[in-house]
Scaffold this motif. Structure first.
Motif, PDB file in Angstrom:
ATOM      1  N   LEU A  66       0.797  -1.227   0.000  1.00 26.43           N
ATOM      2  CA  LEU A  66       0.000   0.000   0.000  1.00 26.43           C
ATOM      3  C   LEU A  66       0.831   1.279   0.000  1.00 26.43           C
ATOM      4  O   LEU A  66       0.407   2.293  -0.552  1.00 26.43           O
ATOM      5  CB  LEU A  66      -0.958   0.018   1.199  1.00 26.43           C
ATOM      6  N   ASP A  67       1.974   1.266   0.626  1.00 25.33           N
ATOM      7  CA  ASP A  67       2.793   2.479   0.727  1.00 25.33           C
ATOM      8  C   ASP A  67       3.465   2.870  -0.590  1.00 25.33           C
ATOM      9  O   ASP A  67       3.866   4.019  -0.753  1.00 25.33           O
ATOM     10  CB  ASP A  67       3.873   2.300   1.797  1.00 25.33           C
ATOM     11  N   ASN A  68       3.582   1.942  -1.519  1.00 24.26           N
ATOM     12  CA  ASN A  68       4.373   2.175  -2.729  1.00 24.26           C
ATOM     13  C   ASN A  68       3.542   2.351  -3.996  1.00 24.26           C
ATOM     14  O   ASN A  68       4.066   2.176  -5.088  1.00 24.26           O
ATOM     15  CB  ASN A  68       5.355   1.016  -2.926  1.00 24.26           C
ATOM     16  N   VAL A  69       2.257   2.684  -3.861  1.00 22.86           N
ATOM     17  CA  VAL A  69       1.407   2.794  -5.054  1.00 22.86           C
ATOM     18  C   VAL A  69       0.690   4.140  -5.077  1.00 22.86           C
ATOM     19  O   VAL A  69       0.569   4.818  -4.053  1.00 22.86           O
ATOM     20  CB  VAL A  69       0.376   1.642  -5.106  1.00 22.86           C
ATOM     21  N   ASP A  70       0.201   4.498  -6.282  1.00 16.89           N
ATOM     22  CA  ASP A  70      -0.545   5.751  -6.404  1.00 16.89           C
ATOM     23  C   ASP A  70      -1.974   5.570  -5.867  1.00 16.89           C
ATOM     24  O   ASP A  70      -2.369   4.476  -5.475  1.00 16.89           O
ATOM     25  CB  ASP A  70      -0.543   6.243  -7.854  1.00 16.89           C
ATOM     26  N   PHE A  71      -2.741   6.656  -5.881  1.00 17.10           N
ATOM     27  CA  PHE A  71      -4.074   6.669  -5.283  1.00 17.10           C
ATOM     28  C   PHE A  71      -5.011   5.634  -5.905  1.00 17.10           C
ATOM     29  O   PHE A  71      -5.701   4.896  -5.193  1.00 17.10           O
ATOM     30  CB  PHE A  71      -4.684   8.071  -5.389  1.00 17.10           C
ATOM     31  N   ASP A  72      -5.058   5.572  -7.257  1.00 18.49           N
ATOM     32  CA  ASP A  72      -5.977   4.641  -7.925  1.00 18.49           C
ATOM     33  C   ASP A  72      -5.640   3.189  -7.589  1.00 18.49           C
ATOM     34  O   ASP A  72      -6.528   2.378  -7.311  1.00 18.49           O
ATOM     35  CB  ASP A  72      -5.940   4.859  -9.444  1.00 18.49           C
ATOM     36  N   GLU A  73      -4.351   2.869  -7.634  1.00 15.00           N
ATOM     37  CA  GLU A  73      -3.934   1.504  -7.318  1.00 15.00           C
ATOM     38  C   GLU A  73      -4.212   1.190  -5.844  1.00 15.00           C
ATOM     39  O   GLU A  73      -4.601   0.080  -5.490  1.00 15.00           O
ATOM     40  CB  GLU A  73      -2.443   1.322  -7.625  1.00 15.00           C
ATOM     41  N   ARG A  74      -4.024   2.187  -4.997  1.00 18.23           N
ATOM     42  CA  ARG A  74      -4.296   2.016  -3.563  1.00 18.23           C
ATOM     43  C   ARG A  74      -5.764   1.672  -3.330  1.00 18.23           C
ATOM     44  O   ARG A  74      -6.088   0.804  -2.512  1.00 18.23           O
ATOM     45  CB  ARG A  74      -3.917   3.290  -2.818  1.00 18.23           C
ATOM     46  N   MET A  75      -6.666   2.347  -4.033  1.00 21.21           N
ATOM     47  CA  MET A  75      -8.101   2.071  -3.872  1.00 21.21           C
ATOM     48  C   MET A  75      -8.436   0.647  -4.328  1.00 21.21           C
ATOM     49  O   MET A  75      -9.243  -0.044  -3.700  1.00 21.21           O
ATOM     50  CB  MET A  75      -8.941   3.097  -4.633  1.00 21.21           C
ATOM     51  N   LYS A  76      -7.803   0.179  -5.410  1.00 26.25           N
ATOM     52  CA  LYS A  76      -8.016  -1.200  -5.867  1.00 26.25           C
ATOM     53  C   LYS A  76      -7.521  -2.201  -4.826  1.00 26.25           C
ATOM     54  O   LYS A  76      -8.193  -3.194  -4.526  1.00 26.25           O
ATOM     55  CB  LYS A  76      -7.290  -1.440  -7.193  1.00 26.25           C
ATOM     56  N   LEU A  77      -6.355  -1.912  -4.274  1.00 23.22           N
ATOM     57  CA  LEU A  77      -5.799  -2.811  -3.262  1.00 23.22           C
ATOM     58  C   LEU A  77      -6.654  -2.835  -2.001  1.00 23.22           C
ATOM     59  O   LEU A  77      -6.837  -3.892  -1.390  1.00 23.22           O
ATOM     60  CB  LEU A  77      -4.353  -2.407  -2.919  1.00 23.22           C
ATOM     61  N   LEU A  78      -7.192  -1.685  -1.616  1.00 26.58           N
ATOM     62  CA  LEU A  78      -8.064  -1.645  -0.440  1.00 26.58           C
ATOM     63  C   LEU A  78      -9.344  -2.450  -0.667  1.00 26.58           C
ATOM     64  O   LEU A  78      -9.844  -3.109   0.245  1.00 26.58           O
ATOM     65  CB  LEU A  78      -8.383  -0.203  -0.055  1.00 26.58           C
ATOM     66  N   GLY A  79      -9.872  -2.405  -1.885  1.00 32.27           N
ATOM     67  CA  GLY A  79     -11.043  -3.224  -2.220  1.00 32.27           C
ATOM     68  C   GLY A  79     -10.716  -4.707  -2.136  1.00 32.27           C
ATOM     69  O   GLY A  79     -11.510  -5.505  -1.618  1.00 32.27           O
ATOM     70  N   THR A  80      -9.542  -5.070  -2.624  1.00 31.96           N
ATOM     71  CA  THR A  80      -9.099  -6.459  -2.540  1.00 31.96           C
ATOM     72  C   THR A  80      -8.907  -6.879  -1.087  1.00 31.96           C
ATOM     73  O   THR A  80      -9.299  -7.978  -0.686  1.00 31.96           O
ATOM     74  CB  THR A  80      -7.786  -6.649  -3.336  1.00 31.96           C
ATOM     75  N   MET A  81      -8.313  -5.987  -0.298  1.00 30.92           N
ATOM     76  CA  MET A  81      -8.117  -6.294   1.124  1.00 30.92           C
ATOM     77  C   MET A  81      -9.447  -6.497   1.843  1.00 30.92           C
ATOM     78  O   MET A  81      -9.553  -7.351   2.728  1.00 30.92           O
ATOM     79  CB  MET A  81      -7.328  -5.174   1.805  1.00 30.92           C
ATOM     80  N   ASP A  82     -10.456  -5.732   1.473  1.00 28.52           N
ATOM     81  CA  ASP A  82     -11.776  -5.882   2.079  1.00 28.52           C
ATOM     82  C   ASP A  82     -12.336  -7.277   1.794  1.00 28.52           C
ATOM     83  O   ASP A  82     -12.856  -7.943   2.693  1.00 28.52           O
ATOM     84  CB  ASP A  82     -12.721  -4.798   1.569  1.00 28.52           C
ATOM     85  N   LYS A  83     -12.224  -7.734   0.549  1.00 26.51           N
ATOM     86  CA  LYS A  83     -12.705  -9.077   0.180  1.00 26.51           C
ATOM     87  C   LYS A  83     -11.916 -10.155   0.918  1.00 26.51           C
ATOM     88  O   LYS A  83     -12.488 -11.130   1.409  1.00 26.51           O
ATOM     89  CB  LYS A  83     -12.601  -9.279  -1.323  1.00 26.51           C
ATOM     90  N   ILE A  84     -10.608  -9.973   0.990  1.00 29.59           N
ATOM     91  CA  ILE A  84      -9.766 -10.947   1.675  1.00 29.59           C
ATOM     92  C   ILE A  84     -10.107 -11.005   3.159  1.00 29.59           C
ATOM     93  O   ILE A  84     -10.192 -12.084   3.750  1.00 29.59           O
ATOM     94  CB  ILE A  84      -8.266 -10.615   1.466  1.00 29.59           C
TER      95      ILE A  84
END
Length: 149
Positions: free
Chosen positions: A93-111
């Protein structure tokens, strides 16, 4: 390990008034469910990430106190793999831009939903352990005269 209906409560944690025959029947069921099958191995599967292996080693002592055996290994592997993925994405999460961060947060929610589900099935959550030891309230059936006076 998926169950329908009420969660199983160990005999040692049950506070119900049962006959000796009922207690013996429940004890026999527990023995068959736990002692009739091989124990869970201490070593995590080799395919797991380091995060998943670390989680396996962390939860194993607690799981050995429960009637969990090698038959439940797939559920434990699933939990640990999901946990490993959660940790891996969290680190990214610390090494990505805003859009990628939002995608990763969505993935983390599912996980995290998958982690909670597996943890609940394995008795790794406070709620699932409380349900094992809390007596269920008995509902008194109403007779027709109670309902209609």
């Amino acid at each position: 390990m998926a169950q329908k209906g009420r969660k199983y409560k160990l005999l040692a944690n049950s506070e119900w008034h049962a006959t000796n025959a009922e207690k013996e029947q429940k004890k026999e069921a527990e023995i068959l469910a736990s002692d009739g099958y091989p124990l869970l191995k201490n070593t995590p599967p080799s395919y797991m990430s380091n995060y998943a292996k670390t989680e396996w080693k962390r939860i194993l002592p607690a799981l050995q106190l429960l009637p969990i055996r090698s038959l439940d290994r797939a559920m434990i592997e699933q939990y640990c793999v999901w946990y490993g993925e959660f940790k891996l994405i969290n680190k990214q999460l610390d090494n990505v831009d805003f859009d990628e961060r939002m995608k990763l947060l969505g993935t983390m929610d599912k996980i995290s939903k998958n982690i909670r589900s597996a943890a609940s099935e394995l008795g790794l959550t406070v709620d699932s352990r409380i349900r094992m030891v809390m007596p269920k309230e008995e509902k008194k059936e109403k007779s027709l005269s109670d309902m209609f006076g």
